[in-house]
Design an enzyme around this catalytic site. Structure first.
Site, mmCIF file in Angstrom:
data_model
loop_
_atom_site.group_PDB
_atom_site.id
_atom_site.type_symbol
_atom_site.label_atom_id
_atom_site.label_comp_id
_atom_site.label_asym_id
_atom_site.label_seq_id
_atom_site.Cartn_x
_atom_site.Cartn_y
_atom_site.Cartn_z
ATOM 1 N N TRP A 1 51.093 36.321 76.656
ATOM 2 C CA TRP A 1 50.932 37.496 76.729
ATOM 3 C C TRP A 1 49.520 37.752 77.091
ATOM 4 C CZ3 TRP A 1 46.894 38.944 73.746
ATOM 5 C CH2 TRP A 1 46.249 38.214 72.821
ATOM 6 N N GLU B 1 36.373 36.260 66.481
ATOM 7 C CA GLU B 1 37.047 35.946 67.601
ATOM 8 C C GLU B 1 36.175 35.868 68.947
ATOM 9 O OE1 GLU B 1 39.988 34.603 67.734
ATOM 10 O OE2 GLU B 1 41.080 35.325 65.925
ATOM 11 N N GLU C 1 42.595 31.389 73.198
ATOM 12 C CA GLU C 1 41.884 32.341 72.056
ATOM 13 C C GLU C 1 41.160 33.212 72.606
ATOM 14 O OE1 GLU C 1 41.333 31.767 68.761
ATOM 15 O OE2 GLU C 1 43.004 30.391 68.427
ATOM 16 N N HIS D 1 42.209 36.922 72.206
ATOM 17 C CA HIS D 1 42.563 37.633 70.970
ATOM 18 C C HIS D 1 41.170 38.578 70.767
ATOM 19 C CE1 HIS D 1 44.512 33.787 69.263
ATOM 20 N NE2 HIS D 1 45.156 34.297 70.195
ATOM 21 N N GLU E 1 42.252 27.498 61.465
ATOM 22 C CA GLU E 1 43.174 28.153 61.859
ATOM 23 C C GLU E 1 44.490 28.578 60.964
ATOM 24 O OE1 GLU E 1 43.593 28.940 64.904
ATOM 25 O OE2 GLU E 1 42.852 27.436 66.167
ATOM 26 N N THR F 1 42.822 32.081 59.747
ATOM 27 C CA THR F 1 43.032 33.053 60.727
ATOM 28 C C THR F 1 44.415 33.798 60.729
ATOM 29 O OG1 THR F 1 43.088 31.455 62.500
ATOM 30 C CG2 THR F 1 40.897 32.646 61.916
ATOM 31 N N ASP G 1 49.859 32.798 67.681
ATOM 32 C CA ASP G 1 48.787 32.195 68.330
ATOM 33 C C ASP G 1 48.268 31.022 67.236
ATOM 34 O OD1 ASP G 1 49.468 32.936 70.809
ATOM 35 O OD2 ASP G 1 47.865 33.960 71.271
ATOM 36 N N GLU G 2 47.547 31.876 66.299
ATOM 37 C CA GLU G 2 46.929 30.958 65.320
ATOM 38 C C GLU G 2 47.780 29.991 64.627
ATOM 39 O OE1 GLU G 2 43.928 31.290 65.468
ATOM 40 O OE2 GLU G 2 43.140 33.198 66.032
ATOM 41 N N HIS H 1 48.352 27.105 66.998
ATOM 42 C CA HIS H 1 47.272 26.250 67.086
ATOM 43 C C HIS H 1 47.071 25.493 65.619
ATOM 44 C CE1 HIS H 1 45.565 29.138 70.205
ATOM 45 N NE2 HIS H 1 46.496 28.337 70.653
#
Length: 478
Positions: free
Chosen positions: A175, A218, A256, A259, A309, A312, A341-342, A345
């Site tokens: 995205w 971020e 990242e 974000h 991670e 977050t 996403d976090e 990761h």
């Protein structure tokens, strides 16, 4: 920050014609400077008012704070912290102090001879010096991993190629921020902005504070890539290295990067926040860096990133839930995709540590214990907006109050990692590693008990604070 045990009282208070410090191996002399022309000055560490206040000296009453303040013609100098290994035999105070930024880095100690501070161009400078010793376990440590372990990480490159890089997404399948923002090429661009503003109008100030704090964290991404590239055996040696470790670091950074970009633009368009103050905070934070105490050691570094991670993921997941409760469904989607996403990761970093436990259980167990004893410092703990020295603490209290990231979450993450890496069931450990195993397995419970006492003390502190991010409006902290 390093913890210092003061060994003696004030050494000297003097000024002279020399502006150079000569390094020796005798005493550790710690200086603390601040730009703010406030008198009396609250101690940065404990917020007590100074017991001495004059044009020449402002000194905190609590010696445990290790604080020495230098005043220069009514204007106070900024914090100066130097890495001993990076400082030449002698250094010029003028060029360093006047260009440094507040909250430049974690507190450092540097071995100096008796300090001599000159009269600088902008006025007479005085200083208080304190001698201190660095307790065992708290001194800055570099390259703590044994050199032979570097070969271990090289031997894992084939494994990382298939088992770590799989957690990255191709750029074309990721995205992008523009998907969740008004389209500037559309004829309805202004209408879309107005809709965004109407939705965000229902979001309360305390939620905004946490959202801004998360965004600033971020946006300090350059610091985190720098941290990963301090790790021996996995760093990107050239800036474009083709090792899987280096490719992971660059691609992780690229993912990242979206974000902070998305949250920044959304908050900008909302009109609810003071972007000038936010931008200053970001610049201060990146300039300040961070000190995760990972010692150039990938064992410690990947345990740290596994924890962060997870933290977050929890924080963004909770901001998504609360945005939905406040009626901003687009913001809820934004926070939700960032949380996803976090989580991805987190899976990569915990996979790396899982592999370390498989091939070197003793080393991995000792590293886990080491990071837990140090306590995981938040990446934005040096957050500063040019005004509020307690900014990060106040931001954290608001997040705690709203249930977005709490002390309970910290304990839950420890418990989660213990289960994720199957710590309790590991056998065949050395006696030292067994003690480390016992410590980390019982840590979550002990932390929860300790936190109850900490929260009781917090309730005795300030109950509200003004935040420059929202035009100095006051927000409840408890």
């Amino acid at each position: 920050m390093l913890a210092f045990l003061l060994r003696s009282s004030i050494l000297s208070l003097r000024h002279c014609n020399s502006s150079r410090f000569i390094r020796t191996q005798t005493n550790y002399v710690l200086f603390r400077y601040c730009w703010h022309p406030l008198s009396p000055l609250p101690c940065h560490f404990c917020s007590r008012r100074s017991v001495e206040s004059s044009r020449e000296v402002i000194l905190c009453s609590a010696f445990a704070c290790k604080m020495a303040v230098a005043e220069m013609g009514g204007m106070l100098l900024v914090p100066l912290q130097f890495r001993p290994s990076a400082v030449p035999l002698s250094m010029d105070l003028d060029s360093l102090s006047l260009s440094a930024s507040p909250m430049f880095s974690g507190m450092r100690a540097l071995p100096f001879a008796t300090p001599h501070l000159s009269s600088l161009k902008r006025g007479r400078l005085h200083a208080i010096a304190m001698t201190a010793t660095v307790p065992k376990g708290h001194a800055q440590v570099y390259h703590s991993m044994h050199p032979e372990k570097i070969e271990l990480f090289k031997s894992l490159e084939g494994w990382a190629e298939t088992s770590v890089l799989q957690y990255l997404k191709p750029v074309e399948k990721c995205w992008q921020p523009q998907q969740y923002l008004p389209d500037p090429s559309s004829e309805g661009f202004l209408d879309q902005i107005q809709e965004l503003r109407e939705r965000s109008a229902a979001v309360p100030d305390d939620y905004l504070i946490v959202l801004v704090g998360d965004m600033i964290t971020e946006e300090a991404l350059p610091t985190y890539q720098t941290m990963l590239n301090t790790l021996d055996g996995t760093r990107d040696e050239t800036g474009a290295s083709l090792t899987p470790w280096a490719r992971w670091t660059r691609a992780w950074t690229a993912e990242e990067n979206r974000h902070g970009d998305l949250l920044n633009k959304y908050l900008y368009l909302s009109g609810r926040v003071d972007m000038m103050q936010i931008e200053k905070t970001i610049q201060y934070l990146i300039g300040s860096g961070m000190e995760p105490q990972t010692e150039n050691n990938p064992y410690l570094g990947f345990i740290y990133t596994s924890f962060q991670e997870r933290a977050t993921f929890i924080s963004h997941g909770n901001t998504a839930r609360q945005a939905k409760e406040h009626g901003d469904l687009t913001l809820a989607k934004i926070c939700g995709i960032i949380a996803a996403d976090e989580r991805r990761h987190e899976n990569a970093y915990t996979k790396i540590v899982e592999k370390l436990f498989e091939i070197d259980p003793n080393g991995a167990m000792l590293a886990f214990e080491d990071m837990m004893r140090k306590k995981i410092s938040m990446p934005a703990h040096l957050m500063y907006d040019g005004h509020d020295r307690r900014l990060f603490d106040n931001f954290s209290l608001v997040a705690q109050k709203l249930g977005i990231y709490t002390a309970k979450d910290y304990a839950d993450i420890i418990e989660h990692l213990v289960k994720r890496w199957n710590i309790e069931k590991m056998e065949g450990l050395s006696s030292r590693a067994q003690k480390a195993q016992d410590y980390v397995c019982g840590l979550a419970i002990r932390f929860r008990h300790l936190e109850e006492r900490v929260q009781a003390k917090i309730k005795k502190g300030p109950t509200s604070a003004k935040f420059s991010w929202i035009f100095d409006r006051e927000v409840s902290l408890l």
